[in-house]
Design a protein around this motif. Structure first.
Motif, PDB file in Angstrom:
ATOM      1  N   ALA A   1     -10.897 -10.498   6.754  1.00 47.52           N
ATOM      2  CA  ALA A   1     -10.662  -8.733   6.704  1.00 47.52           C
ATOM      3  C   ALA A   1     -11.072  -8.692   8.317  1.00 47.52           C
TER       4      ALA A   1
ATOM      5  N   LYS B   1      -7.364  -3.125   9.551  1.00 49.43           N
ATOM      6  CA  LYS B   1      -8.298  -3.201   8.438  1.00 49.43           C
ATOM      7  C   LYS B   1      -8.313  -2.234   7.427  1.00 49.43           C
ATOM      8  N   ARG B   2      -8.504  -2.419   6.054  1.00 44.72           N
ATOM      9  CA  ARG B   2      -8.605  -1.498   4.990  1.00 44.72           C
ATOM     10  C   ARG B   2      -9.982  -1.784   4.480  1.00 44.72           C
TER      11      ARG B   2
ATOM     12  N   ASP C   1      -8.671  -5.522   1.786  1.00 41.21           N
ATOM     13  CA  ASP C   1      -7.249  -6.178   2.112  1.00 41.21           C
ATOM     14  C   ASP C   1      -6.582  -6.783   0.907  1.00 41.21           C
TER      15      ASP C   1
ATOM     16  N   TYR D   1       0.868  -1.303  -0.018  1.00 40.72           N
ATOM     17  CA  TYR D   1      -0.122  -0.043  -0.035  1.00 40.72           C
ATOM     18  C   TYR D   1       0.736   1.055   0.135  1.00 40.72           C
TER      19      TYR D   1
ATOM     20  N   TYR E   1      -1.585  -8.390   8.460  1.00 42.65           N
ATOM     21  CA  TYR E   1      -1.415  -6.842   8.573  1.00 42.65           C
ATOM     22  C   TYR E   1      -0.204  -6.568   9.307  1.00 42.65           C
TER      23      TYR E   1
ATOM     24  N   TYR F   1      -3.012  -6.870   0.427  1.00 42.54           N
ATOM     25  CA  TYR F   1      -2.241  -7.753   1.504  1.00 42.54           C
ATOM     26  C   TYR F   1      -2.359  -9.292   1.029  1.00 42.54           C
TER      27      TYR F   1
END
Length: 384
Positions: A144, A191-192, A197, A110, A185, A200
């Motif tokens: 997630a 959390k996105r 995620d 990210y 993570y 990830y």
């Protein structure tokens, strides 16, 4: 006149009270022992029944929502057994959970600056774990918003799955093995919301290969005689990776980039259609199967070099996306051979009747059904 007891009388009263208390405690202890022996006898009585149910499982089918849409292309979703209630209680022969800290890197996910970080995994060790013995190992990834505690819990707060695995090992349904709960993570439990995620799931490969596997398997006694590339490659049959939701997406990506280190994969309630590549392609037409086929070939492997167990609940919102990938795979019988875990098949697709998406009941049930297959596969000798 106030009556007083003789000192000897007081002593006698105390002695009688102590005797009564001792008798009550003794009776309580006997009752607890009888309950334990009864439960242990019940568990052992359940083992052949469970094995018998599993032996006929391949004849039971769950018709899925896509039967009417594609002429029944995916209708061979095998039905799952329920977890016996007795398996959810802690047995006398109980494994342990411990927190394992390791050093890794953000690896620029990210757009973050690369920097060294410390993370932990939750490691389940089977009852009687002996560093002089070698154990198969199973890595598990949350969905997630999850954490490394998603499946087995923590040392202070173990989850139901731990007891289920304890009982399966104690009853000989699966061989003793190590389980490792991971997180993708950079910090536990992040959390996105933007893409669930997705980046990830694909990007975890660097952390897994460079840091997790070497550090975990140099610390614990796995089937890898050495924790370097050669040792990890030689023991790939005794190593599995699985995950739930976005952890399932992570699992499919590891099939596509880590076949040299893993042989078996467990995808629960998710598919490659939630990954970043599918999102970029904008299409679901034959994407999942083609992506896997191309990736397996690019790694120098064939359809005979992996095993994939896919599962989902019949009331899970992920059912449609899992079925989409299964339909793709069934369109390529030359590569994906569906069965019930026998040696002739490299894919199993099972459905947990009535299972919804949230909570741990579904994943406990999925693992209860999948682990005997994985355990048997792990008996295959190391490749040379």
């Amino acid at each position: 006149m106030k009556r007083s007891n003789h000192p000897g009388q007081k002593t006698g009263l105390r002695s009688r009270k102590q005797i009564r208390c001792g008798l009550l405690l003794g009776l309580f202890g006997v009752a607890v022992l009888l309950l334990f022996l009864r439960r242990k006898s019940f568990l052992h009585a359940q083992a052949p029944k469970a094995a018998a149910r599993r032996s006929v499982r391949s004849t039971l089918m769950v018709r899925t929502q896509s039967d009417q849409e594609d002429g029944g292309l995916t209708k061979v979703g095998l039905s799952m057994d329920e977890v016996p209630a007795a398996y959810t209680y802690e047995p006398a022969e109980s494994g342990t959970i411990e927190k394992f800290w390791y050093t890794t890197n953000t690896y620029g996910l990210y757009g973050r600056e690369e920097k060294e970080i410390r993370k932990y995994a939750e490691v389940y060790l089977p009852y009687g774990y002996d560093p002089s013995e070698r154990y198969p190992i199973f890595y598990l990834m949350h969905g997630a918003g999850g954490s490394a505690e998603r499946f087995f819990g923590s040392p202070l707060q173990p989850k139901e799955l731990k007891y289920v695995v304890d009982n399966m090992i104690a009853l000989g349904e699966i061989k003793p093995m190590i389980f490792v709960g991971l997180t993708y993570y950079p910090k536990q439990g992040q959390k996105r919301e933007a893409d669930w995620d997705a980046e990830y799931t694909k990007g975890f490969v660097d952390e897994l290969r460079r840091d997790v596997l070497p550090q975990v398997e140099s610390h614990y006694s796995t089937c890898a005689e050495t924790a370097d590339e050669a040792g990890l490659r030689a023991s790939r049959w005794q190593r599995a990776f699985g995950g739930f939701l976005m952890g399932s997406v992570t699992t499919y990506y590891r099939l596509c980039d880590c076949l040299d280190y893993f042989h078996s994969f467990l995808g629960m309630s998710g598919s490659l259609y939630w990954g970043p590549d599918a999102q970029e392609s904008g299409t679901m037409a034959d994407f999942g199967a083609r992506y896997i086929m191309d990736a397996v070939a690019a790694q120098g492997y064939t359809k005979d070099d992996f095993f994939l167990y896919s599962c989902v609940g019949s009331k899970d919102f992920a059912l449609g996306v899992v079925e989409a990938q299964v339909r793709d795979e069934k369109n390529h019988p030359e590569f994906f051979s569906f069965g019930d875990g026998g040696t002739a098949a490299n894919v199993v697709f099972e459905i947990g009747e009535g299972e919804v998406h949230h909570g741990s009941h579904g994943t406990t049930r999925y693992l209860y059904n999948a682990l005997p297959i994985f355990s048997k596969l792990m008996e295959v000798p190391d490749e040379t």
